[in-house]
Design a protein around this motif. Structure first.
Motif, PDB file in Angstrom:
ATOM      1  N   GLY A  29      45.220  49.953  42.015  1.00 31.15           N
ATOM      2  CA  GLY A  29      46.074  50.236  43.164  1.00 31.15           C
ATOM      3  C   GLY A  29      46.294  49.022  44.039  1.00 31.15           C
ATOM      4  O   GLY A  29      46.622  47.939  43.560  1.00 31.15           O
ATOM      5  N   ALA A  30      46.079  49.196  45.341  1.00 28.56           N
ATOM      6  CA  ALA A  30      46.282  48.108  46.301  1.00 28.56           C
ATOM      7  C   ALA A  30      44.994  47.364  46.630  1.00 28.56           C
ATOM      8  O   ALA A  30      44.987  46.505  47.513  1.00 28.56           O
ATOM      9  CB  ALA A  30      46.905  48.665  47.582  1.00 28.56           C
ATOM     10  N   SER A  31      43.894  47.678  45.942  1.00 28.49           N
ATOM     11  CA  SER A  31      42.629  46.989  46.187  1.00 28.49           C
ATOM     12  C   SER A  31      42.574  45.674  45.408  1.00 28.49           C
ATOM     13  O   SER A  31      43.261  45.510  44.396  1.00 28.49           O
ATOM     14  CB  SER A  31      41.447  47.876  45.787  1.00 28.49           C
ATOM     15  OG  SER A  31      41.276  48.932  46.704  1.00 28.49           O
ATOM     16  N   PRO A  32      41.748  44.735  45.874  1.00 29.31           N
ATOM     17  CA  PRO A  32      41.662  43.451  45.182  1.00 29.31           C
ATOM     18  C   PRO A  32      41.002  43.578  43.813  1.00 29.31           C
ATOM     19  O   PRO A  32      40.219  44.514  43.571  1.00 29.31           O
ATOM     20  CB  PRO A  32      40.801  42.598  46.122  1.00 29.31           C
ATOM     21  CG  PRO A  32      39.985  43.591  46.880  1.00 29.31           C
ATOM     22  CD  PRO A  32      40.860  44.790  47.057  1.00 29.31           C
ATOM     23  N   ALA A  33      41.317  42.660  42.943  1.00 31.91           N
ATOM     24  CA  ALA A  33      40.676  42.608  41.627  1.00 31.91           C
ATOM     25  C   ALA A  33      39.253  42.095  41.782  1.00 31.91           C
ATOM     26  O   ALA A  33      38.950  41.321  42.696  1.00 31.91           O
ATOM     27  CB  ALA A  33      41.460  41.701  40.694  1.00 31.91           C
ATOM     28  N   PRO A  34      38.358  42.506  40.902  1.00 32.23           N
ATOM     29  CA  PRO A  34      37.023  41.907  40.916  1.00 32.23           C
ATOM     30  C   PRO A  34      37.110  40.438  40.511  1.00 32.23           C
ATOM     31  O   PRO A  34      37.957  40.057  39.706  1.00 32.23           O
ATOM     32  CB  PRO A  34      36.259  42.724  39.874  1.00 32.23           C
ATOM     33  CG  PRO A  34      37.314  43.259  38.958  1.00 32.23           C
ATOM     34  CD  PRO A  34      38.524  43.480  39.809  1.00 32.23           C
ATOM     35  N   GLU A  35      36.232  39.649  41.078  1.00 32.38           N
ATOM     36  CA  GLU A  35      36.193  38.231  40.707  1.00 32.38           C
ATOM     37  C   GLU A  35      35.328  38.000  39.481  1.00 32.38           C
ATOM     38  O   GLU A  35      35.409  36.944  38.858  1.00 32.38           O
ATOM     39  CB  GLU A  35      35.688  37.403  41.892  1.00 32.38           C
ATOM     40  CG  GLU A  35      36.640  37.432  43.075  1.00 32.38           C
ATOM     41  CD  GLU A  35      36.206  36.522  44.199  1.00 32.38           C
ATOM     42  OE1 GLU A  35      35.154  35.845  44.050  1.00 32.38           O
ATOM     43  OE2 GLU A  35      36.903  36.486  45.228  1.00 32.38           O
ATOM     44  N   SER A  36      34.505  38.961  39.155  1.00 31.68           N
ATOM     45  CA  SER A  36      33.645  38.872  37.971  1.00 31.68           C
ATOM     46  C   SER A  36      33.311  40.284  37.528  1.00 31.68           C
ATOM     47  O   SER A  36      33.507  41.262  38.276  1.00 31.68           O
ATOM     48  CB  SER A  36      32.354  38.117  38.292  1.00 31.68           C
ATOM     49  OG  SER A  36      31.558  38.875  39.186  1.00 31.68           O
ATOM     50  N   ALA A  54      37.333  39.927  22.650  1.00 29.44           N
ATOM     51  CA  ALA A  54      38.668  40.157  22.091  1.00 29.44           C
ATOM     52  C   ALA A  54      39.595  40.766  23.141  1.00 29.44           C
ATOM     53  O   ALA A  54      40.793  40.441  23.195  1.00 29.44           O
ATOM     54  CB  ALA A  54      38.564  41.078  20.873  1.00 29.44           C
ATOM     55  N   LEU A  55      39.054  41.642  23.971  1.00 34.00           N
ATOM     56  CA  LEU A  55      39.871  42.228  25.039  1.00 34.00           C
ATOM     57  C   LEU A  55      40.369  41.156  25.996  1.00 34.00           C
ATOM     58  O   LEU A  55      41.560  41.117  26.345  1.00 34.00           O
ATOM     59  CB  LEU A  55      39.057  43.278  25.804  1.00 34.00           C
ATOM     60  CG  LEU A  55      39.742  43.866  27.040  1.00 34.00           C
ATOM     61  CD1 LEU A  55      41.007  44.621  26.656  1.00 34.00           C
ATOM     62  CD2 LEU A  55      38.770  44.765  27.811  1.00 34.00           C
ATOM     63  N   HIS A  56      39.481  40.289  26.439  1.00 30.67           N
ATOM     64  CA  HIS A  56      39.900  39.232  27.371  1.00 30.67           C
ATOM     65  C   HIS A  56      40.926  38.293  26.727  1.00 30.67           C
ATOM     66  O   HIS A  56      41.883  37.877  27.379  1.00 30.67           O
ATOM     67  CB  HIS A  56      38.686  38.435  27.850  1.00 30.67           C
ATOM     68  CG  HIS A  56      37.844  39.162  28.858  1.00 30.67           C
ATOM     69  ND1 HIS A  56      38.349  39.690  30.019  1.00 30.67           N
ATOM     70  CD2 HIS A  56      36.507  39.451  28.859  1.00 30.67           C
ATOM     71  CE1 HIS A  56      37.376  40.263  30.718  1.00 30.67           C
ATOM     72  NE2 HIS A  56      36.249  40.135  30.026  1.00 30.67           N
ATOM     73  N   ARG A  57      40.741  37.980  25.437  1.00 22.82           N
ATOM     74  CA  ARG A  57      41.724  37.131  24.748  1.00 22.82           C
ATOM     75  C   ARG A  57      43.080  37.826  24.672  1.00 22.82           C
ATOM     76  O   ARG A  57      44.126  37.199  24.861  1.00 22.82           O
ATOM     77  CB  ARG A  57      41.234  36.776  23.341  1.00 22.82           C
ATOM     78  CG  ARG A  57      40.144  35.721  23.303  1.00 22.82           C
ATOM     79  CD  ARG A  57      39.976  35.155  21.898  1.00 22.82           C
ATOM     80  NE  ARG A  57      39.652  36.191  20.923  1.00 22.82           N
ATOM     81  CZ  ARG A  57      38.411  36.600  20.654  1.00 22.82           C
ATOM     82  NH1 ARG A  57      37.378  36.069  21.283  1.00 22.82           N
ATOM     83  NH2 ARG A  57      38.193  37.538  19.748  1.00 22.82           N
ATOM     84  N   PRO A 101      44.101  41.333  34.070  1.00 23.21           N
ATOM     85  CA  PRO A 101      42.813  40.614  34.007  1.00 23.21           C
ATOM     86  C   PRO A 101      41.713  41.299  34.821  1.00 23.21           C
ATOM     87  O   PRO A 101      40.564  41.359  34.388  1.00 23.21           O
ATOM     88  CB  PRO A 101      43.157  39.230  34.567  1.00 23.21           C
ATOM     89  CG  PRO A 101      44.621  39.062  34.287  1.00 23.21           C
ATOM     90  CD  PRO A 101      45.210  40.422  34.471  1.00 23.21           C
ATOM     91  N   GLY A 102      42.069  41.831  35.983  1.00 21.82           N
ATOM     92  CA  GLY A 102      41.078  42.533  36.787  1.00 21.82           C
ATOM     93  C   GLY A 102      40.605  43.809  36.126  1.00 21.82           C
ATOM     94  O   GLY A 102      39.414  44.148  36.183  1.00 21.82           O
ATOM     95  N   LEU A 103      41.515  44.523  35.486  1.00 22.43           N
ATOM     96  CA  LEU A 103      41.119  45.744  34.780  1.00 22.43           C
ATOM     97  C   LEU A 103      40.222  45.419  33.586  1.00 22.43           C
ATOM     98  O   LEU A 103      39.296  46.174  33.273  1.00 22.43           O
ATOM     99  CB  LEU A 103      42.353  46.520  34.331  1.00 22.43           C
ATOM    100  CG  LEU A 103      43.121  47.238  35.436  1.00 22.43           C
ATOM    101  CD1 LEU A 103      44.424  47.812  34.877  1.00 22.43           C
ATOM    102  CD2 LEU A 103      42.279  48.343  36.062  1.00 22.43           C
TER     103      LEU A 103
END
Length: 245
Positions: A62-69, A138-141, A169-171
């Protein structure tokens, strides 16, 4: 501004408040608070019943920030975010309803702060952690480069995540964080046993009767598949019934 751990949070207040705690509503993976709770009419039904409703967007959604890690997207970290949102709303105690991932995170909230959680509805909860089967590299790639995933399940998750564009990327970090802290059931530590709600055609929740039975908790089956239950009247009516005072 109150500290909500940086989350986007909607708080809806009733015209005629009931003598009951606020309700914290937690959405599913890849969705947001508006889609799961406002658009379906659940939030409006609760406020019509006199309940204050707190609707956060989970980190990465939604409108929340993505996690940084990935560490910011583990189940305990997401639960800590929700408790900060409840703090900001002045909710010393609260009822909680979650669907799918939201039910998983609601379980973590009850584990982290059992004295604050009163009544609970856990909808669409899988008794096992589906993300443990994801090939995370593989997901991140796939998200970063558009690479193909040899594993069909990882490919399906990559397709779902990538459909969110800049949020992908955040998901993917959320998937990694949840994979690192898989759901394992066990004891329910809050004051009142949860009520589980599942769709009669929901393959993702198969086996949840074993968890409910081990706790002695109520299990409600309603019409629909996983993606259909949340918007149906039977789920909405069950939430109202379970959380009523």
């Amino acid at each position: 501004m109150p500290d909500t751990a940086g989350l986007a949070v909607r708080t809806l207040t009733p015209d005629a408040p009931a003598e009951a705690p606020p309700v914290l509503l937690v959405h599913g993976f890849g969705s947001d608070g508006a889609g799961d709770w406002i658009d379906t009419g659940v939030a409006a039904a609760l406020t019509a019943a006199g309940r204050t409703v707190i609707i956060p967007d989970l980190r990465g959604h939604g409108a929340s920030p993505a996690p940084e890690s990935a560490a910011e997207a583990t189940a305990p970290a997401l639960a800590a975010d929700l408790l900060a949102a409840a703090d900001a709303a002045g909710a010393a105690t609260f009822d909680i309803a979650g669907y799918s991932l939201g039910a998983r995170v609601a379980w973590a909230v009850a584990a982290a702060a059992p004295d604050r959680v009163e009544r609970s509805v856990l909808g669409g909860l899988s008794p096992v952690e589906p993300f443990t089967a994801v090939d995370i590299e593989a997901l991140h790639r796939a998200v970063r480069e558009g690479a193909q995933c040899p594993d069909p399940f990882t490919a399906a998750i990559a397709g779902m995540v990538s459909a969110h564009g800049d949020r992908a990327p955040g998901l993917a970090l959320c998937v990694e964080g949840l994979r690192d802290t898989p759901f394992a059931g066990g004891a329910w530590d809050a004051k009142v046993l949860p009520v589980f709600v599942v769709g009669e055609n929901d393959e993702l929740t198969r086996g949840i009767d074993g968890l409910a039975g081990s706790l002695g908790a109520r299990l409600v089956t309603v019409p629909g598949a996983h993606h259909e239950v949340l918007g149906g009247p039977h789920f909405r009516d069950t939430v109202l019934d379970v959380l009523a005072r």
